[in-house]
Write an enzyme that holds these catalytic residues in place. Structure first.
Site, PDB file in Angstrom:
ATOM      1  N   ILE A  99     -20.317  17.591   5.382  1.00  0.00           N
ATOM      2  CA  ILE A  99     -20.929  18.154   6.577  1.00  0.00           C
ATOM      3  C   ILE A  99     -21.289  16.999   7.499  1.00  0.00           C
ATOM      4  O   ILE A  99     -21.914  16.016   7.063  1.00  0.00           O
ATOM      5  CB  ILE A  99     -22.173  18.980   6.208  1.00  0.00           C
ATOM      6  CG1 ILE A  99     -21.748  20.169   5.338  1.00  0.00           C
ATOM      7  CG2 ILE A  99     -22.895  19.460   7.461  1.00  0.00           C
ATOM      8  CD1 ILE A  99     -22.900  20.907   4.724  1.00  0.00           C
ATOM      9  N   THR A 122     -23.462  16.397   9.670  1.00  0.00           N
ATOM     10  CA  THR A 122     -24.862  16.019   9.848  1.00  0.00           C
ATOM     11  C   THR A 122     -25.539  15.481   8.591  1.00  0.00           C
ATOM     12  O   THR A 122     -26.692  15.073   8.641  1.00  0.00           O
ATOM     13  CB  THR A 122     -25.674  17.221  10.370  1.00  0.00           C
ATOM     14  OG1 THR A 122     -25.538  18.302   9.440  1.00  0.00           O
ATOM     15  CG2 THR A 122     -25.203  17.654  11.740  1.00  0.00           C
ATOM     16  N   CYS A 123     -24.831  15.456   7.483  1.00  0.00           N
ATOM     17  CA  CYS A 123     -25.407  14.991   6.211  1.00  0.00           C
ATOM     18  C   CYS A 123     -25.502  13.461   6.198  1.00  0.00           C
ATOM     19  O   CYS A 123     -24.510  12.767   6.451  1.00  0.00           O
ATOM     20  CB  CYS A 123     -24.535  15.478   5.053  1.00  0.00           C
ATOM     21  SG  CYS A 123     -25.031  14.840   3.442  1.00  0.00           S
ATOM     22  N   ASP A 124     -26.674  12.930   5.895  1.00  0.00           N
ATOM     23  CA  ASP A 124     -26.882  11.477   5.859  1.00  0.00           C
ATOM     24  C   ASP A 124     -25.980  10.790   4.838  1.00  0.00           C
ATOM     25  O   ASP A 124     -25.437   9.720   5.102  1.00  0.00           O
ATOM     26  CB  ASP A 124     -28.341  11.139   5.547  1.00  0.00           C
ATOM     27  CG  ASP A 124     -29.271  11.428   6.717  1.00  0.00           C
ATOM     28  OD1 ASP A 124     -28.781  11.506   7.871  1.00  0.00           O
ATOM     29  OD2 ASP A 124     -30.485  11.573   6.484  1.00  0.00           O
ATOM     30  N   ARG A 155     -22.528  10.596   6.172  1.00  0.00           N
ATOM     31  CA  ARG A 155     -22.469   9.538   7.199  1.00  0.00           C
ATOM     32  C   ARG A 155     -22.354   8.160   6.557  1.00  0.00           C
ATOM     33  O   ARG A 155     -21.562   7.331   6.995  1.00  0.00           O
ATOM     34  CB  ARG A 155     -23.709   9.583   8.085  1.00  0.00           C
ATOM     35  CG  ARG A 155     -23.603  10.556   9.195  1.00  0.00           C
ATOM     36  CD  ARG A 155     -24.746  10.335  10.187  1.00  0.00           C
ATOM     37  NE  ARG A 155     -25.160  11.642  10.630  1.00  0.00           N
ATOM     38  CZ  ARG A 155     -26.390  12.086  10.672  1.00  0.00           C
ATOM     39  NH1 ARG A 155     -27.390  11.315  10.315  1.00  0.00           N
ATOM     40  NH2 ARG A 155     -26.658  13.289  11.097  1.00  0.00           N
TER      41      ARG A 155
END
Length: 115
Positions: free
Chosen positions: A8, A10-12, A15
């Site tokens: 996803i 937006t998942c840290d 990233r």
């Protein structure tokens, strides 16, 4: 070698994994399975490779928000159905390197996997 990272946007952790791949010069493709529907066949391949217990993220907010009936008595079949219905239940990221599957992100594991 074909490298695809699933997760996803937006998942840290996703990233961090993507940044690591880019910094390491690893060409890869990113698939956000919240945007692109995850095929049941793909989920089955991952489950066969690492097991449903490793794929199912029981610490996710999505899991915590599930009705109690959905959380009780989870077996392979139920876990796969839940992950198909709620892709955010899948532990992130999933890294596919020519069919070799890695779940989660640890730089030392990625280093070993992509070399």
């Amino acid at each position: 070698m074909t490298v695809t990272i699933y997760g996803i946007k937006t998942c840290d952790t996703v990233r961090k994994a993507r940044n690591w791949l880019e910094a390491s010069g690893v060409d890869h493709r990113f698939v956000d399975y919240r945007v692109e529907a995850l095929e049941a066949k793909k989920l089955a391949v991952w489950e066969k490779a690492v097991g449903w217990e490793k794929l199912l993220n029981k610490t996710s907010a999505t899991f915590k928000d599930l009705p109690e009936a959905d959380k009780e008595g989870i077996d392979r079949k139920k876990a796969l159905a839940l992950m198909q219905a709620h892709p955010t239940l899948i532990k992130r990221p999933v890294l596919d390197m020519d069919g070799a599957i890695t779940v989660g992100f640890k730089p030392e594991i990625y280093e070993q996997a992509v070399r």
